[in-house]
Write a protein that holds these residues in place. Structure first.
Motif, mmCIF file in Angstrom:
data_model
loop_
_atom_site.group_PDB
_atom_site.id
_atom_site.type_symbol
_atom_site.label_atom_id
_atom_site.label_comp_id
_atom_site.label_asym_id
_atom_site.label_seq_id
_atom_site.Cartn_x
_atom_site.Cartn_y
_atom_site.Cartn_z
ATOM 1 N N LEU A 178 36.706 32.536 45.575
ATOM 2 C CA LEU A 178 36.021 31.855 46.121
ATOM 3 C C LEU A 178 36.480 30.271 46.560
ATOM 4 C CD1 LEU A 178 32.731 30.523 42.950
ATOM 5 C CD2 LEU A 178 33.350 31.062 45.495
ATOM 6 N N ILE A 179 38.558 31.178 45.415
ATOM 7 C CA ILE A 179 39.474 30.813 46.207
ATOM 8 C C ILE A 179 40.137 30.911 46.885
ATOM 9 C CG2 ILE A 179 39.339 28.560 44.438
ATOM 10 C CD1 ILE A 179 41.502 29.839 42.829
ATOM 11 N N THR A 180 39.893 31.731 47.177
ATOM 12 C CA THR A 180 41.103 32.631 48.450
ATOM 13 C C THR A 180 40.810 33.026 49.474
ATOM 14 O OG1 THR A 180 40.672 34.528 46.638
ATOM 15 C CG2 THR A 180 41.405 35.652 48.759
ATOM 16 N N PRO A 181 41.687 32.692 50.510
ATOM 17 C CA PRO A 181 41.728 32.769 51.526
ATOM 18 C C PRO A 181 40.820 33.987 52.254
ATOM 19 C CG PRO A 181 43.276 31.547 51.450
ATOM 20 C CD PRO A 181 42.803 32.380 49.949
ATOM 21 N N ILE B 258 31.909 38.769 37.496
ATOM 22 C CA ILE B 258 31.757 37.301 38.185
ATOM 23 C C ILE B 258 32.287 36.644 38.325
ATOM 24 C CG2 ILE B 258 30.691 35.094 37.447
ATOM 25 C CD1 ILE B 258 28.322 36.995 38.238
ATOM 26 N N LEU B 259 34.292 36.606 37.379
ATOM 27 C CA LEU B 259 34.921 36.527 37.133
ATOM 28 C C LEU B 259 35.915 36.541 38.386
ATOM 29 C CD1 LEU B 259 37.597 35.389 36.481
ATOM 30 C CD2 LEU B 259 38.219 36.720 34.990
ATOM 31 N N ASN B 260 35.322 38.202 39.436
ATOM 32 C CA ASN B 260 36.977 38.373 40.623
ATOM 33 C C ASN B 260 35.834 37.323 41.395
ATOM 34 O OD1 ASN B 260 37.729 39.995 42.272
ATOM 35 N ND2 ASN B 260 38.275 41.393 40.565
ATOM 36 N N GLY B 261 34.528 37.795 41.705
ATOM 37 C CA GLY B 261 33.747 36.790 42.721
ATOM 38 C C GLY B 261 34.332 35.327 42.751
ATOM 39 N N ALA B 262 34.678 35.012 41.157
ATOM 40 C CA ALA B 262 34.709 33.097 40.850
ATOM 41 C C ALA B 262 36.285 33.421 42.287
ATOM 42 C CB ALA B 262 34.792 32.891 40.023
ATOM 43 N N LEU C 42 32.856 37.972 51.950
ATOM 44 C CA LEU C 42 32.179 37.505 51.304
ATOM 45 C C LEU C 42 31.447 35.913 49.808
ATOM 46 C CD1 LEU C 42 30.002 40.063 50.552
ATOM 47 C CD2 LEU C 42 29.859 39.013 52.547
ATOM 48 N N ASP C 43 31.291 35.167 50.244
ATOM 49 C CA ASP C 43 30.579 34.479 48.492
ATOM 50 C C ASP C 43 30.018 35.141 47.583
ATOM 51 O OD1 ASP C 43 31.039 32.180 47.696
ATOM 52 O OD2 ASP C 43 29.688 30.992 49.242
ATOM 53 N N LEU C 44 30.212 33.695 46.613
ATOM 54 C CA LEU C 44 30.164 34.816 44.793
ATOM 55 C C LEU C 44 28.548 35.787 45.309
ATOM 56 C CD1 LEU C 44 30.781 35.513 42.275
ATOM 57 C CD2 LEU C 44 30.328 33.507 41.576
ATOM 58 N N THR C 45 27.342 34.713 46.062
ATOM 59 C CA THR C 45 26.000 34.979 45.630
ATOM 60 C C THR C 45 26.115 36.138 46.355
ATOM 61 O OG1 THR C 45 25.363 32.831 44.956
ATOM 62 C CG2 THR C 45 23.963 34.808 45.872
ATOM 63 N N PRO C 46 26.475 36.526 47.655
ATOM 64 C CA PRO C 46 26.146 38.119 47.811
ATOM 65 C C PRO C 46 27.260 39.047 47.577
ATOM 66 C CG PRO C 46 26.787 36.007 49.906
ATOM 67 C CD PRO C 46 27.445 35.245 48.587
ATOM 68 N N THR C 47 28.091 38.520 47.081
ATOM 69 C CA THR C 47 28.433 39.128 46.764
ATOM 70 C C THR C 47 28.243 40.268 45.143
ATOM 71 O OG1 THR C 47 30.803 38.483 47.075
ATOM 72 C CG2 THR C 47 30.850 40.122 45.073
ATOM 73 N N ILE C 48 27.212 39.521 44.546
ATOM 74 C CA ILE C 48 26.366 40.073 43.535
ATOM 75 C C ILE C 48 25.226 40.343 43.541
ATOM 76 C CG2 ILE C 48 24.474 38.692 41.378
ATOM 77 C CD1 ILE C 48 26.926 36.313 40.948
ATOM 78 N N LEU C 49 24.506 39.836 44.917
ATOM 79 C CA LEU C 49 23.223 40.708 45.213
ATOM 80 C C LEU C 49 23.795 42.026 45.609
ATOM 81 C CD1 LEU C 49 21.169 37.645 46.919
ATOM 82 C CD2 LEU C 49 21.183 38.234 44.795
ATOM 83 N N ILE C 50 24.574 42.130 46.964
ATOM 84 C CA ILE C 50 24.726 43.604 47.139
ATOM 85 C C ILE C 50 25.238 44.581 46.558
ATOM 86 C CG2 ILE C 50 25.992 44.476 49.358
ATOM 87 C CD1 ILE C 50 26.084 42.019 50.705
ATOM 88 N N PHE C 51 26.575 44.143 45.803
ATOM 89 C CA PHE C 51 27.203 45.368 44.992
ATOM 90 C C PHE C 51 27.537 45.405 43.160
ATOM 91 C CE2 PHE C 51 30.199 43.804 48.656
ATOM 92 C CZ PHE C 51 29.870 45.060 49.289
ATOM 93 N N LEU D 83 44.714 22.319 42.541
ATOM 94 C CA LEU D 83 44.687 22.587 41.527
ATOM 95 C C LEU D 83 43.009 22.655 40.988
ATOM 96 C CD1 LEU D 83 45.235 22.257 37.828
ATOM 97 C CD2 LEU D 83 46.083 19.695 38.476
ATOM 98 N N ILE D 84 42.463 20.645 41.744
ATOM 99 C CA ILE D 84 41.159 21.105 41.414
ATOM 100 C C ILE D 84 40.666 21.941 42.158
ATOM 101 C CG2 ILE D 84 39.585 19.536 42.993
ATOM 102 C CD1 ILE D 84 41.284 17.377 42.607
ATOM 103 N N ALA D 85 40.208 22.774 42.779
ATOM 104 C CA ALA D 85 39.704 23.860 43.536
ATOM 105 C C ALA D 85 39.549 25.067 42.136
ATOM 106 C CB ALA D 85 40.586 24.227 44.484
ATOM 107 N N SER D 86 40.997 25.018 42.007
ATOM 108 C CA SER D 86 40.998 26.148 41.130
ATOM 109 C C SER D 86 40.270 25.662 39.258
ATOM 110 C CB SER D 86 42.395 26.703 40.479
ATOM 111 O OG SER D 86 43.128 26.835 41.403
ATOM 112 N N GLY D 87 40.071 24.426 39.150
ATOM 113 C CA GLY D 87 39.422 24.041 38.174
ATOM 114 C C GLY D 87 37.985 24.514 38.785
ATOM 115 N N GLY D 88 37.457 23.860 39.510
ATOM 116 C CA GLY D 88 35.713 24.028 39.876
ATOM 117 C C GLY D 88 34.984 25.424 39.411
ATOM 118 N N ILE D 89 36.136 26.658 39.979
ATOM 119 C CA ILE D 89 35.335 27.954 39.327
ATOM 120 C C ILE D 89 35.392 27.901 38.162
ATOM 121 C CG2 ILE D 89 36.121 28.517 42.000
ATOM 122 C CD1 ILE D 89 38.429 30.239 40.758
ATOM 123 N N ILE D 90 36.280 27.277 36.968
ATOM 124 C CA ILE D 90 35.452 27.906 36.150
ATOM 125 C C ILE D 90 34.025 27.448 35.426
ATOM 126 C CG2 ILE D 90 36.360 27.282 32.915
ATOM 127 C CD1 ILE D 90 38.842 26.210 34.153
#
Length: 433
Positions: free
Chosen positions: A377-380, A370-374, A338-347, A147-154
């Motif tokens: 952040l909680i996806t293995p 950005i929502l998808n990339g966020a 990939l992490d969020l920032t590389p995903t943005i920069l590349i794709f 739950l805390i991890a899921s709240g963090g990606i808001i």
């Protein structure tokens, strides 16, 4: 033997090079630089001066100045007691009800997201304070951590958001409009977590606590006054045109510093060195990624990779919703690696032209990206935020992964809702502009 054009070879170098270099564990920024250099070689544009110019150009942007200041603001919030006061206020109001600490985590996550814009900073602060409390009160540790991890990606969604700044600079999209687009989806995410937490609570045996007197609740709210004023100043200032998003980041950092030093008085000047060093290290990582991505992005443009993808997705251009759904599925797969920032920069520079050609609003596409990339952040298996929670809670990662599943499903449903009904995102942006 295949007779490939230079553009075809560049595409193979880009895809194969990134997979190979990431597979051997190379730093993402270096992988981007080397991949870009390889593309330059096969395209016949090899020039060390050109590579150097693109490296510098990747960070030579006024808008990107917002990144270090938002990072600094997040560090000051955590060190100066701002984050703790928000959690204390939420605890005073809803901490006594059954499963109340979960609601505290959700409420605090939404409030903190409107101040720092950093998923990692917010998650670390929430986990440090709330996980020990949840452990002592008998909450299932894996579910609590999820739950805390899921709240963090808001945090990347509700303004101010560092990923929105990076996306806006990378794709030349209005950062102010992106900020506005994140307000309603961020509140949807908070509401979705509340519903998911209520469903999860059915399987827990937790007792209700004792409600605090109204005087204590108001006292906790008063202590959080300066923290609550921060998003009002930032968003209000941008909406009224008093300052730009970049200037808003500076205001946020100096406001957090003033509150920490002179109002809360929980941080001393001597502690500033540690705060600045931590902020500088994080900034260096992000900026190096931006520099490396500019090299790859320049070569991607020369190789016309967006045109190649447009040809592949051509049949879907006439059906924007289907095209968006396909792109989101692709980004889900990318987000697991990939992490969020590389995903943005590349794709983002590759996908946005296709979306625009299909008539998709670029601000709406940016929010969805950005929502998808966020969510990534909680996806293995990468799940950066999951690793933060596991590290803070000193618990195995697989336990956090199991705990995050109900909330991951909730976010996936919200993402699908925005694909089917894009006006949920577009209408507020049009109204607030």
């Amino acid at each position: 033997m295949l007779n490939l054009s230079p553009e075809g070879l560049a595409f193979i170098v880009f895809c194969g090079g990134m997979l190979l270099l990431m597979g051997i564990g190379m730093n993402m920024a270096l992988a981007l630089v080397l991949t870009g250099a390889g593309m330059a070689w096969v395209l016949g544009f090899w020039d060390t001066q050109l590579l150097a110019q693109n490296l510098v150009g990747g960070v030579d942007s006024f808008a990107l100045l917002a990144v270090p200041f938002f990072i600094l603001a997040g560090e000051l919030m955590n060190s100066g007691g701002i984050s703790r006061r928000i959690i204390d206020m939420a605890q005073a109001w809803v901490g006594h009800i059954r499963g109340g600490l979960g609601y505290v985590a959700i409420g605090a996550a939404v409030l903190m997201a409107s101040m720092s814009g950093s998923a990692l900073a917010d998650t670390a602060a929430l986990a440090t304070i709330l996980l020990p409390m949840m452990r002592r009160q008998g909450y299932p540790l894996g579910t609590s951590a999820g739950l805390i991890a899921s709240g963090g990606i808001i945090a990347p969604i509700i303004p101010p958001s560092m990923p929105f700044v990076i996306y806006g600079v990378t794709t030349n999209t209005s950062i102010s409009a992106l900020f506005i687009s994140g307000i309603v989806p961020g509140l949807f995410m908070g509401a979705g977590l509340i519903v998911a937490w209520k469903l999860v609570l059915r399987k827990m045996t937790l007792a209700e606590g004792t409600a605090l007197p109204m005087r204590e609740r108001l006292r906790a709210t008063a202590k959080a006054f300066w923290a609550l004023l921060m998003p009002v100043i930032i968003i209000g200032g941008m909406k009224s045109g008093v300052f730009t998003p970049t200037e808003a980041a500076v205001v946020a950092a100096f406001y957090a510093l003033a509150v920490a030093l002179f109002i809360h008085r929980e941080m001393h000047i001597a502690e500033m060195r540690g705060v600045l060093v931590r902020a500088a290290k994080t900034t260096a990582i992000v900026m190096f990624l931006c520099a490396g991505a500019q090299v790859a992005s320049y070569m991607i443009t020369l190789a016309d990779l967006p045109g190649v993808l447009t040809g592949w997705l051509g049949p879907l251009v006439d059906n924007p919703r289907l095209l968006m759904a396909v792109m989101m599925i692709v980004l889900v797969l990318v987000g697991t690696a990939l992490d969020l920032t590389p995903t943005i920069l590349i794709f983002a520079p590759v996908m946005l032209p296709i979306a625009v050609k299909a008539g998709i609003d670029p601000v709406y596409f940016g929010l969805m990206f950005i929502l998808n990339g966020a969510i990534g952040l909680i996806t293995p298996p990468v799940g950066t935020v999951l690793n933060v929670v596991a590290g803070v809670g000193r618990m195995p990662l697989h336990q956090v992964i199991r705990g995050v599943n109900p909330f991951l499903i909730t976010y996936t449903l919200i993402l699908a809702l925005f694909v089917v009904f894009p006006q949920i995102v577009i209408a507020p942006v049009a109204w607030m502009r």
